[in-house]
Design a protein around this motif. Sequence first.
Motif, PDB file in Angstrom:
ATOM      1  N   ARG A  17       0.838  -1.205   0.000  1.00 62.61           N
ATOM      2  CA  ARG A  17       0.000   0.000   0.000  1.00 62.61           C
ATOM      3  C   ARG A  17       0.868   1.248   0.000  1.00 62.61           C
ATOM      4  O   ARG A  17       0.578   2.213  -0.713  1.00 62.61           O
ATOM      5  N   LEU A  18       1.948   1.232   0.774  1.00 55.35           N
ATOM      6  CA  LEU A  18       2.808   2.404   0.836  1.00 55.35           C
ATOM      7  C   LEU A  18       3.530   2.652  -0.486  1.00 55.35           C
ATOM      8  O   LEU A  18       3.829   3.795  -0.827  1.00 55.35           O
ATOM      9  N   LYS A  19       3.790   1.600  -1.243  1.00 58.57           N
ATOM     10  CA  LYS A  19       4.360   1.785  -2.581  1.00 58.57           C
ATOM     11  C   LYS A  19       3.366   2.523  -3.481  1.00 58.57           C
ATOM     12  O   LYS A  19       3.753   3.364  -4.296  1.00 58.57           O
ATOM     13  N   VAL A  20       2.079   2.201  -3.328  1.00 62.14           N
ATOM     14  CA  VAL A  20       1.058   2.891  -4.111  1.00 62.14           C
ATOM     15  C   VAL A  20       0.937   4.346  -3.644  1.00 62.14           C
ATOM     16  O   VAL A  20       0.768   5.253  -4.465  1.00 62.14           O
ATOM     17  N   VAL A  21       1.029   4.570  -2.335  1.00 68.54           N
ATOM     18  CA  VAL A  21       1.027   5.943  -1.813  1.00 68.54           C
ATOM     19  C   VAL A  21       2.146   6.752  -2.463  1.00 68.54           C
ATOM     20  O   VAL A  21       1.944   7.891  -2.894  1.00 68.54           O
ATOM     21  N   GLN A  22       3.327   6.149  -2.570  1.00 61.88           N
ATOM     22  CA  GLN A  22       4.442   6.830  -3.213  1.00 61.88           C
ATOM     23  C   GLN A  22       4.150   7.071  -4.684  1.00 61.88           C
ATOM     24  O   GLN A  22       4.496   8.122  -5.238  1.00 61.88           O
ATOM     25  N   GLY A  23       3.482   6.105  -5.332  1.00 62.54           N
ATOM     26  CA  GLY A  23       3.109   6.293  -6.727  1.00 62.54           C
ATOM     27  C   GLY A  23       2.148   7.455  -6.914  1.00 62.54           C
ATOM     28  O   GLY A  23       2.236   8.207  -7.888  1.00 62.54           O
ATOM     29  N   VAL A  24       1.223   7.609  -5.971  1.00 68.31           N
ATOM     30  CA  VAL A  24       0.234   8.683  -6.052  1.00 68.31           C
ATOM     31  C   VAL A  24       0.872  10.041  -5.761  1.00 68.31           C
ATOM     32  O   VAL A  24       0.647  11.023  -6.486  1.00 68.31           O
ATOM     33  N   HIS A  25       1.661  10.114  -4.720  1.00 67.61           N
ATOM     34  CA  HIS A  25       2.150  11.410  -4.244  1.00 67.61           C
ATOM     35  C   HIS A  25       3.620  11.679  -4.553  1.00 67.61           C
ATOM     36  O   HIS A  25       4.103  12.801  -4.325  1.00 67.61           O
ATOM     37  N   GLY A  26       4.341  10.678  -5.056  1.00 68.18           N
ATOM     38  CA  GLY A  26       5.774  10.829  -5.246  1.00 68.18           C
ATOM     39  C   GLY A  26       6.169  11.938  -6.194  1.00 68.18           C
ATOM     40  O   GLY A  26       7.155  12.652  -5.958  1.00 68.18           O
ATOM     41  N   VAL A  27       5.433  12.103  -7.294  1.00 65.86           N
ATOM     42  CA  VAL A  27       5.769  13.152  -8.263  1.00 65.86           C
ATOM     43  C   VAL A  27       5.640  14.531  -7.624  1.00 65.86           C
ATOM     44  O   VAL A  27       6.510  15.397  -7.795  1.00 65.86           O
ATOM     45  N   ASP A  28       4.553  14.726  -6.882  1.00 63.38           N
ATOM     46  CA  ASP A  28       4.365  16.025  -6.236  1.00 63.38           C
ATOM     47  C   ASP A  28       5.390  16.246  -5.131  1.00 63.38           C
ATOM     48  O   ASP A  28       5.850  17.370  -4.913  1.00 63.38           O
ATOM     49  N   THR A  29       5.760  15.164  -4.429  1.00 61.35           N
ATOM     50  CA  THR A  29       6.796  15.280  -3.403  1.00 61.35           C
ATOM     51  C   THR A  29       8.128  15.694  -4.024  1.00 61.35           C
ATOM     52  O   THR A  29       8.827  16.568  -3.504  1.00 61.35           O
ATOM     53  N   ALA A  30       8.487  15.062  -5.146  1.00 58.43           N
ATOM     54  CA  ALA A  30       9.744  15.410  -5.820  1.00 58.43           C
ATOM     55  C   ALA A  30       9.742  16.873  -6.249  1.00 58.43           C
ATOM     56  O   ALA A  30      10.755  17.587  -6.102  1.00 58.43           O
ATOM     57  N   ASP A  31       8.612  17.343  -6.769  1.00 55.60           N
ATOM     58  CA  ASP A  31       8.509  18.740  -7.170  1.00 55.60           C
ATOM     59  C   ASP A  31       8.655  19.662  -5.956  1.00 55.60           C
ATOM     60  O   ASP A  31       9.329  20.699  -6.016  1.00 55.60           O
ATOM     61  N   PHE A  32       8.032  19.271  -4.859  1.00 53.79           N
ATOM     62  CA  PHE A  32       8.130  20.037  -3.614  1.00 53.79           C
ATOM     63  C   PHE A  32       9.576  20.134  -3.141  1.00 53.79           C
ATOM     64  O   PHE A  32      10.079  21.220  -2.813  1.00 53.79           O
ATOM     65  N   LEU A  33      10.262  18.997  -3.135  1.00 57.37           N
ATOM     66  CA  LEU A  33      11.642  18.979  -2.637  1.00 57.37           C
ATOM     67  C   LEU A  33      12.573  19.781  -3.530  1.00 57.37           C
ATOM     68  O   LEU A  33      13.551  20.374  -3.051  1.00 57.37           O
ATOM     69  N   ARG A  34      12.295  19.830  -4.827  1.00 57.01           N
ATOM     70  CA  ARG A  34      13.115  20.662  -5.720  1.00 57.01           C
ATOM     71  C   ARG A  34      12.996  22.135  -5.367  1.00 57.01           C
ATOM     72  O   ARG A  34      13.937  22.920  -5.597  1.00 57.01           O
TER      73      ARG A  34
END
Length: 267
Positions: A17-34
């Motif tokens: 489930r947490l892998k799917v959470v990363q799939g859902v939010h990972g792109v936005d997280t990467a943009d945030f961290l940039r």
Amino acid sequence: MTQERYVLATGAEGAERLKVVQGVHGVDTADFLRRLGDLKGKRIADIGCGIGAVSCYLAEQVGETGEVVGIDRSAEQVEQAQNRAKARGLHNVRFQVATAYDTELERESFDVAYCRFVLMHLREPERALTEMMSLLKPDGILAVEDGDFTSLGTYPASNAFLRAVELYRKAGEAQGEHFEIGKYLPQLVQKAGARNVQVRLAQPAYLSGIEKKLPSWTVEEATPYLLQAGIATQEEIDAVLEAVRLLEEDETVLFLMARMTQVWGIK
């Protein structure tokens, strides 16, 4: 104080489930961290790191001259994170068991203190933010992401979907969790003492894909607690999940996932 209880699965059981959470939010997280600037050579604390998805991403960003330290209160999660880092050949990230209230990390030794989907699960999110601020060097960055679970929905609207979300929220709220924390996260960061606080919002949406299974998956994992707490019967949960699963397969139904509030500020 009664020990806080996480109502979802941890370790190998919750990893998918947490892998799917990363799939859902990972792109936005990467943009945030940039948006935090160049992370090369930085030292970063990832609080409530879970299975280490973001920690490993950060380790790649900081490079060999930087370091990432992930902490989680679940030994099972830490084991999953260690395995992930080892599989990816990352030697600049380490993990340890600790809580967001007492990270056991060195004071004023990090350039960035970060967390995602952590504060909402804590009875005292302000206390965790104070701890994170104490880890930062002067001019270090406090960066947090968390959700507003009143923002989930479907189009066309579905009462079954809204009930599924309500069940999960009630399970968390019964434990003193804050499933609307995204609405007041900027103010919490300001109260923690950060300056130049900035905010952005991100809300993923899907018509198809495994990502649409995340809401029902979350309710499934929360079911033991829902039953124990008398929040719902097994019959109601089964009926709600059956209806939501039909929506998952219907590519004309849009799923709006949790809207994330992303906040960062300077110590």
